[in-house]
Design a protein around this motif. Structure first.
Motif, mmCIF file in Angstrom:
data_model
loop_
_atom_site.group_PDB
_atom_site.id
_atom_site.type_symbol
_atom_site.label_atom_id
_atom_site.label_comp_id
_atom_site.label_asym_id
_atom_site.label_seq_id
_atom_site.Cartn_x
_atom_site.Cartn_y
_atom_site.Cartn_z
ATOM 1 N N PRO A 51 0.839 -1.101 -0.001
ATOM 2 C CA PRO A 51 -0.033 -0.047 0.066
ATOM 3 C C PRO A 51 0.909 1.180 0.116
ATOM 4 N N GLY A 52 0.371 2.437 -0.542
ATOM 5 C CA GLY A 52 1.022 3.554 -0.585
ATOM 6 C C GLY A 52 0.880 4.334 0.698
ATOM 7 N N GLY A 53 0.149 3.931 1.540
ATOM 8 C CA GLY A 53 -0.323 4.698 3.135
ATOM 9 C C GLY A 53 -1.267 3.682 3.724
ATOM 10 N N MET A 54 -1.196 4.000 5.002
ATOM 11 C CA MET A 54 -2.085 3.195 5.904
ATOM 12 C C MET A 54 -2.892 4.228 6.835
ATOM 13 N N ALA A 55 -4.230 4.103 7.150
ATOM 14 C CA ALA A 55 -4.680 5.034 8.369
ATOM 15 C C ALA A 55 -4.969 3.918 9.393
ATOM 16 N N TYR A 56 -4.937 4.675 10.617
ATOM 17 C CA TYR A 56 -5.155 3.784 11.962
ATOM 18 C C TYR A 56 -5.987 4.922 12.671
ATOM 19 N N ILE A 57 -7.206 4.387 12.816
ATOM 20 C CA ILE A 57 -8.162 5.271 13.440
ATOM 21 C C ILE A 57 -8.765 4.435 14.831
ATOM 22 N N SER A 87 -12.270 1.362 20.076
ATOM 23 C CA SER A 87 -12.638 0.554 18.752
ATOM 24 C C SER A 87 -11.527 1.086 17.948
ATOM 25 N N PHE A 88 -10.985 0.028 17.017
ATOM 26 C CA PHE A 88 -9.895 0.342 16.156
ATOM 27 C C PHE A 88 -10.072 -0.184 14.656
ATOM 28 N N LEU A 89 -9.962 0.774 13.842
ATOM 29 C CA LEU A 89 -9.799 0.272 12.575
ATOM 30 C C LEU A 89 -8.280 0.578 11.889
ATOM 31 N N SER A 90 -7.895 -0.038 10.845
ATOM 32 C CA SER A 90 -6.738 0.271 9.883
ATOM 33 C C SER A 90 -7.218 -0.186 8.493
ATOM 34 N N TYR A 91 -6.903 0.609 7.546
ATOM 35 C CA TYR A 91 -6.913 0.380 6.069
ATOM 36 C C TYR A 91 -6.206 1.233 5.193
ATOM 37 N N ASN A 92 -5.630 0.634 4.234
ATOM 38 C CA ASN A 92 -4.901 1.497 3.360
ATOM 39 C C ASN A 92 -5.625 2.746 2.808
#
Length: 326
Positions: A51-57, A87-92
């Motif tokens: 991936p070009g980058g990842m988001a972590y929320i 709660s936690f999510l991550s995705y590109n």
């Protein structure tokens, strides 16, 4: 919903910004309100991911504004967060065609795509009123319903929002390991032994009965079937095909998976060839890597002496049902 968004482009910069002390375990009253957390992305389920980058929320349990951190590439790093339960999510976050419902909180965080223009709605394999959508990009991600950041470490579980320790993982080193997994399936389709392929002017396709959305938190796919607009290219003189990413089929599919091939031949006439690929889609050994093989298509040849013209009086599509050959 407003997000606190912090873009940490370089790992060393992330460490500089993480100033909280994490060694206060015995005397909680003297501990800072914020703690430093090291996010580690684990790619064992997708070793080839780039991936070009990842988001972590992080979504606070108290309903306050979520915290979002973005890192370049497939690696993460240190962040600073208030003590609490999340709660936690991550995705590109490098996708071009995926639309995220960012205002719906953790449970309602969905990925969808935009509507697409269909060559001809009357020829689709979907039911009346079904949407035609663009295909998504490749997605990877991770979801934890419960992450507890406290003075003695961080604990998380993948078992929804259950706060019990059953099935939980605890790290006294303040390390949160995000197990990234593929979220979109890769489909490849090939139509072999095509006759009169040279007489075609343009081609496109749709695949019906597919999910139009995906919940990043639960992995549940959209309930209502949609059609995906696909690109078609020539692979050789007798073969056409393509590949695409998809959210997959609905959890309880009730519409057939029909591959509709739209062909405009050189005299301007338009034909829609329909293949029922439901067995190949639903019985695929690996639902994340599906190959559809079709054989024996005969394209209507152009009218004699009119292979380069375009008859603007020709209207509508002629639908042809094609039986798949083994």
């Amino acid at each position: 919903m407003v997000l606190r968004s912090i873009r940490l482009w370089f790992p060393f910069l992330a460490q500089v910004l993480s100033l909280a002390v994490t060694s206060c375990v015995y005397d909680h009253e003297d501990c800072p309100e914020n703690l430093s957390l090291d996010i580690v992305s684990d790619w064992q389920l997708a070793p080839d991911a780039s991936p070009g980058g990842m988001a972590y929320i992080f979504f606070p349990y108290d309903g306050s504004v979520p915290w979002r951190f973005d890192f370049i590439g497939n690696l993460a790093g240190k962040v600073t967060l208030p003590v609490g339960t999340y709660s936690f999510l991550s995705y590109n976050d490098d996708t071009a065609s995926v639309i995220f419902s960012e205002d719906s909180g953790y449970d309602g965080y969905e990925a969808t795509t935009a509507d697409a223009d269909s060559p001809d709605a009357s020829c689709h394999g979907e039911r009346s009123g079904d949407r035609v959508l663009r295909t998504p990009d490749m997605l990877w991600g991770c979801a934890y319903g419960y992450v507890d950041l406290w003075y003695d470490g961080v604990r998380h579980t993948v078992l929804g929002t259950d706060k019990s320790d059953s099935g939980s993982v605890f790290s006294p080193e303040f390390i949160l390991t995000a197990l990234q997994r593929p979220l979109t399936a890769h489909y490849t389709f090939r139509i072999e032994d095509v006759r009169n392929l040279s007489g075609g002017r343009s081609m496109s396709a749709t695949l019906s009965g597919m999910a139009g959305s995906l919940s990043l938190a639960s992995g549940v796919k959209g309930r209502y079937p949609s059609s995906l607009l696909l690109k078609v290219k020539g692979l050789d003189s007798e073969t056409i095909g393509g590949d695409f990413y998809t959210f997959g089929i609905p959890s309880e599919p009730d519409a057939p998976n029909i591959l509709s091939l739209y062909v405009v031949i050189k005299d301007g006439r338009r034909f829609c060839y329909k293949f029922d690929v439901s067995p190949q889609v639903r019985d695929a050994p690996d639902p994340m890597e599906v190959t559809l093989i079709l054989r024996g298509l005969t394209i209507e040849p152009p009218s004699e002496g009119d292979e380069t013209g375009f008859d603007i009086t020709v209207d509508g599509w002629e639908t042809v049902i094609v039986n798949i050959k083994d």
